[in-house]
Design an enzyme around this catalytic site. Structure first.
Site, PDB file in Angstrom:
ATOM      1  N   GLY A   1       0.778  -1.233   0.000  1.00 49.28           N
ATOM      2  CA  GLY A   1       0.000   0.000   0.000  1.00 49.28           C
ATOM      3  C   GLY A   1       0.810   1.282   0.000  1.00 49.28           C
TER       4      GLY A   1
ATOM      5  N   ARG B   1      -4.914   0.373  -7.071  1.00 49.88           N
ATOM      6  CA  ARG B   1      -3.685   0.979  -6.529  1.00 49.88           C
ATOM      7  C   ARG B   1      -3.136   2.065  -7.444  1.00 49.88           C
ATOM      8  NH1 ARG B   1      -1.900  -2.123  -2.128  1.00 49.88           N
ATOM      9  NH2 ARG B   1      -2.204  -4.362  -2.268  1.00 49.88           N
TER      10      ARG B   1
ATOM     11  N   ASP C   1      -5.108   2.722  10.901  1.00 48.35           N
ATOM     12  CA  ASP C   1      -6.542   2.558  11.189  1.00 48.35           C
ATOM     13  C   ASP C   1      -6.698   2.074  12.625  1.00 48.35           C
ATOM     14  OD1 ASP C   1      -9.256   2.287  11.055  1.00 48.35           O
ATOM     15  OD2 ASP C   1      -9.272   0.655   9.606  1.00 48.35           O
TER      16      ASP C   1
ATOM     17  N   PHE D   1     -13.899   3.533   3.476  1.00 47.74           N
ATOM     18  CA  PHE D   1     -12.905   2.692   2.828  1.00 47.74           C
ATOM     19  C   PHE D   1     -12.408   3.405   1.582  1.00 47.74           C
ATOM     20  CE2 PHE D   1     -10.791  -0.742   0.734  1.00 47.74           C
ATOM     21  CZ  PHE D   1     -10.135  -1.329   1.806  1.00 47.74           C
ATOM     22  N   VAL D   2     -11.105   3.689   1.545  1.00 49.79           N
ATOM     23  CA  VAL D   2     -10.544   4.489   0.451  1.00 49.79           C
ATOM     24  C   VAL D   2      -9.539   3.674  -0.358  1.00 49.79           C
ATOM     25  CG1 VAL D   2     -10.915   6.662   1.674  1.00 49.79           C
ATOM     26  CG2 VAL D   2      -8.724   5.481   1.933  1.00 49.79           C
TER      27      VAL D   2
ATOM     28  N   GLU E   1       4.147   4.041   5.926  1.00 49.53           N
ATOM     29  CA  GLU E   1       2.930   3.214   5.861  1.00 49.53           C
ATOM     30  C   GLU E   1       1.806   3.981   5.162  1.00 49.53           C
ATOM     31  OE1 GLU E   1       1.360   0.683   5.577  1.00 49.53           O
ATOM     32  OE2 GLU E   1       0.666  -0.214   7.430  1.00 49.53           O
ATOM     33  N   ASP E   2       0.846   3.258   4.640  1.00 50.76           N
ATOM     34  CA  ASP E   2      -0.245   3.935   3.938  1.00 50.76           C
ATOM     35  C   ASP E   2      -1.326   4.455   4.874  1.00 50.76           C
ATOM     36  OD1 ASP E   2      -1.171   1.372   4.560  1.00 50.76           O
ATOM     37  OD2 ASP E   2      -1.821   0.871   2.537  1.00 50.76           O
TER      38      ASP E   2
HETATM   39  P1  IMP Z   1      -4.630  -1.252  10.964  1.00 52.01           P
HETATM   40  O1  IMP Z   1      -3.756  -2.393  11.329  1.00 52.01           O
HETATM   41  O2  IMP Z   1      -6.065  -1.462  11.345  1.00 52.01           O
HETATM   42  O3  IMP Z   1      -4.101   0.094  11.432  1.00 52.01           O
HETATM   43  O4  IMP Z   1      -4.728  -1.232   9.393  1.00 52.01           O
HETATM   44  C1  IMP Z   1      -3.770  -0.714   8.594  1.00 52.01           C
HETATM   45  C2  IMP Z   1      -3.776  -1.403   7.265  1.00 52.01           C
HETATM   46  O5  IMP Z   1      -5.107  -1.630   6.813  1.00 52.01           O
HETATM   47  C3  IMP Z   1      -3.128  -0.522   6.224  1.00 52.01           C
HETATM   48  O6  IMP Z   1      -1.811  -0.941   6.015  1.00 52.01           O
HETATM   49  C4  IMP Z   1      -3.970  -0.727   5.003  1.00 52.01           C
HETATM   50  O7  IMP Z   1      -3.356  -1.666   4.170  1.00 52.01           O
HETATM   51  C5  IMP Z   1      -5.279  -1.302   5.469  1.00 52.01           C
HETATM   52  N1  IMP Z   1      -6.367  -0.310   5.368  1.00 52.01           N
HETATM   53  C6  IMP Z   1      -7.003   0.305   6.370  1.00 52.01           C
HETATM   54  N2  IMP Z   1      -7.947   1.130   5.912  1.00 52.01           N
HETATM   55  C7  IMP Z   1      -7.889   1.047   4.556  1.00 52.01           C
HETATM   56  C8  IMP Z   1      -8.628   1.674   3.484  1.00 52.01           C
HETATM   57  O8  IMP Z   1      -9.517   2.514   3.666  1.00 52.01           O
HETATM   58  N3  IMP Z   1      -8.263   1.312   2.226  1.00 52.01           N
HETATM   59  C9  IMP Z   1      -7.293   0.410   1.957  1.00 52.01           C
HETATM   60  N4  IMP Z   1      -6.575  -0.202   2.919  1.00 52.01           N
HETATM   61  C10 IMP Z   1      -6.884   0.115   4.211  1.00 52.01           C
HETATM   62 MG    MG Z   2      -1.895  -2.448   3.329  1.00 49.57          MG
END
Ligand code: IMP
Ligand code: MG
Length: 177
Positions: free
Chosen positions: A43, A162, A102, A149-150, A98-99
């Site tokens: 990402g 992507r 969340d 969700f983006v 990181e992208d």
């Molecule tokens: P976390 O572990 O819940 O913080 O999630 C982080 C990961 O979830 C990121 O590296 C993204 O790959 C994925 N992610 C979370 N939200 C989105 C979204 O809106 N679109 C695409 N990927 C997401």
């Molecule tokens: Mg990811």
């Protein structure tokens, strides 16, 4: 626009401006160092490619892949290293790129895993911040992101979208069945 996108959230122009600002911040903060910038695949790949070119310092780059989401739009709660670094971290100034932050689960896991390798410092650059997490405070944040969700600019849904040059909200009917 793309038929699966409901609305654009951050345009290519807004992203480019913000990425160059973060690059300038990193340049100022690491003036006497040679930071190791670690891209979390896949990402963050587009963000990383633009960000490193906005940093006017000698840097090193490396790549790491973790899986936490699979094809779902919600976290599976499991983080696993799929591809590890080739570079030792001992005494390095590390910047994790990181992208999205969340739930914070991915970055929490990564920070503690990488900290155990004895870097001199470790900071996080996240393109999007969805939920502020008390456990994780990124030093560099691209944008606060609405809780939708983006996709685009590296971010995917089931490996698609992507390569969109902007970040947009995916139409609900695409990811709900
Ligand atoms: P976390 O572990 O819940 O913080 O999630 C982080 C990961 O979830 C990121 O590296 C993204 O790959 C994925 N992610 C979370 N939200 C989105 C979204 O809106 N679109 C695409 N990927 C997401
Ligand atoms: Mg990811």
């Amino acid at each position: 626009m793309h038929p699966h996108i409901d609305h654009v959230i951050f345009s290519a122009e807004e992203i480019a401006k913000r990425v160059s600002e973060i690059g300038a911040q990193i340049t100022a903060d690491y003036m006497n160092s040679r930071p190791l910038m670690i891209c979390i695949l896949r990402g963050a790949s587009i963000f990383m490619a633009d960000l490193v070119r906005a940093v006017e310092l000698p840097i090193d780059i490396d790549f790491m892949a973790v899986s936490s989401y699979g094809k779902a739009a919600h976290s599976s709660g499991v983080v696993r290293i799929v591809k590890d670094l080739d570079t030792p971290l001992i005494d390095r100034d590390v910047i994790i790129v990181e992208d999205v932050l969340d739930s914070g689960l991915t970055l929490k896991y990564l920070s503690s895993n990488l900290s155990a390798r004895n870097p001199r410092s470790i900071e996080i650059a996240t393109l999007l911040l969805k939920n502020p997490s008390p456990a994780i405070t990124p030093k560099y944040i691209g944008f606060d992101c609405p809780n939708e969700f983006v996709v685009g600019y590296g971010l995917d849904y089931a490996e698609r979208y992507r390569n969109l040059p902007f970040i947009g909200a995916l139409k609900r009917e695409i990811y709900t069945v």
